[in-house]
Design a protein around this motif. Sequence first.
Motif, PDB file in Angstrom:
ATOM      1  N   SER A 171      17.642  56.196  41.146  1.00  0.00           N
ATOM      2  CA  SER A 171      17.412  57.672  42.341  1.00  0.00           C
ATOM      3  C   SER A 171      18.312  57.347  43.587  1.00  0.00           C
ATOM      4  O   SER A 171      18.853  57.672  44.446  1.00  0.00           O
ATOM      5  CB  SER A 171      15.746  57.495  42.330  1.00  0.00           C
ATOM      6  OG  SER A 171      15.230  58.229  41.607  1.00  0.00           O
TER       7      SER A 171
ATOM      8  N   PHE B 120      16.406  66.013  42.441  1.00  0.00           N
ATOM      9  CA  PHE B 120      17.648  66.306  44.110  1.00  0.00           C
ATOM     10  C   PHE B 120      18.315  68.080  43.205  1.00  0.00           C
ATOM     11  O   PHE B 120      18.609  67.558  42.235  1.00  0.00           O
ATOM     12  CB  PHE B 120      18.795  65.099  44.095  1.00  0.00           C
ATOM     13  CG  PHE B 120      18.070  64.045  43.987  1.00  0.00           C
ATOM     14  CD1 PHE B 120      18.236  63.475  45.415  1.00  0.00           C
ATOM     15  CD2 PHE B 120      17.863  63.262  43.168  1.00  0.00           C
ATOM     16  CE1 PHE B 120      17.009  62.304  45.746  1.00  0.00           C
ATOM     17  CE2 PHE B 120      17.762  61.924  43.204  1.00  0.00           C
ATOM     18  CZ  PHE B 120      16.997  61.473  44.689  1.00  0.00           C
TER      19      PHE B 120
ATOM     20  N   GLU C 246      20.412  59.586  45.312  1.00  0.00           N
ATOM     21  CA  GLU C 246      21.075  60.920  46.491  1.00  0.00           C
ATOM     22  C   GLU C 246      22.171  60.128  47.161  1.00  0.00           C
ATOM     23  O   GLU C 246      22.485  61.517  48.287  1.00  0.00           O
ATOM     24  CB  GLU C 246      19.404  59.674  47.027  1.00  0.00           C
ATOM     25  CG  GLU C 246      19.136  60.686  48.476  1.00  0.00           C
ATOM     26  CD  GLU C 246      18.075  59.380  49.438  1.00  0.00           C
ATOM     27  OE1 GLU C 246      17.254  60.601  50.313  1.00  0.00           O
ATOM     28  OE2 GLU C 246      17.565  58.423  48.831  1.00  0.00           O
TER      29      GLU C 246
END
Length: 110
Positions: free
Chosen positions: A65, A26, A69
């Motif tokens: 993840s 990211f 996020e």
Amino acid sequence: MNDNENEEDGNENSYVKLISAEGDEFYLQRQIAVSGSETMRAMLEGAGRFRESEESVVRFPDITSHILEKVVQYLQYKVMHSNSNSRIPEFVIEPEIALELLVAANYLSC
């Protein structure tokens, strides 16, 4: 080195790569990362010159993840609405990730 190369280096360092436990990447503006998280500020600007500050890469082996996020989304939301004079929309957190997100937020001090 010419001026264009210097500008490119500056632009490259204006973003930080965050890597989750699963290896997903990211990208977040460096200024948002250091202003929104005390932990990332220490890693990226700390006096000890962490490897993260030189590479602009921060690995989070304990943050999945989908949680990382959501953290990135929150940090961007926080900056976007920090000086707002109008009603701030609710930041939606799904109940099933609330505890895991709380643990990550506590670790990141954000």
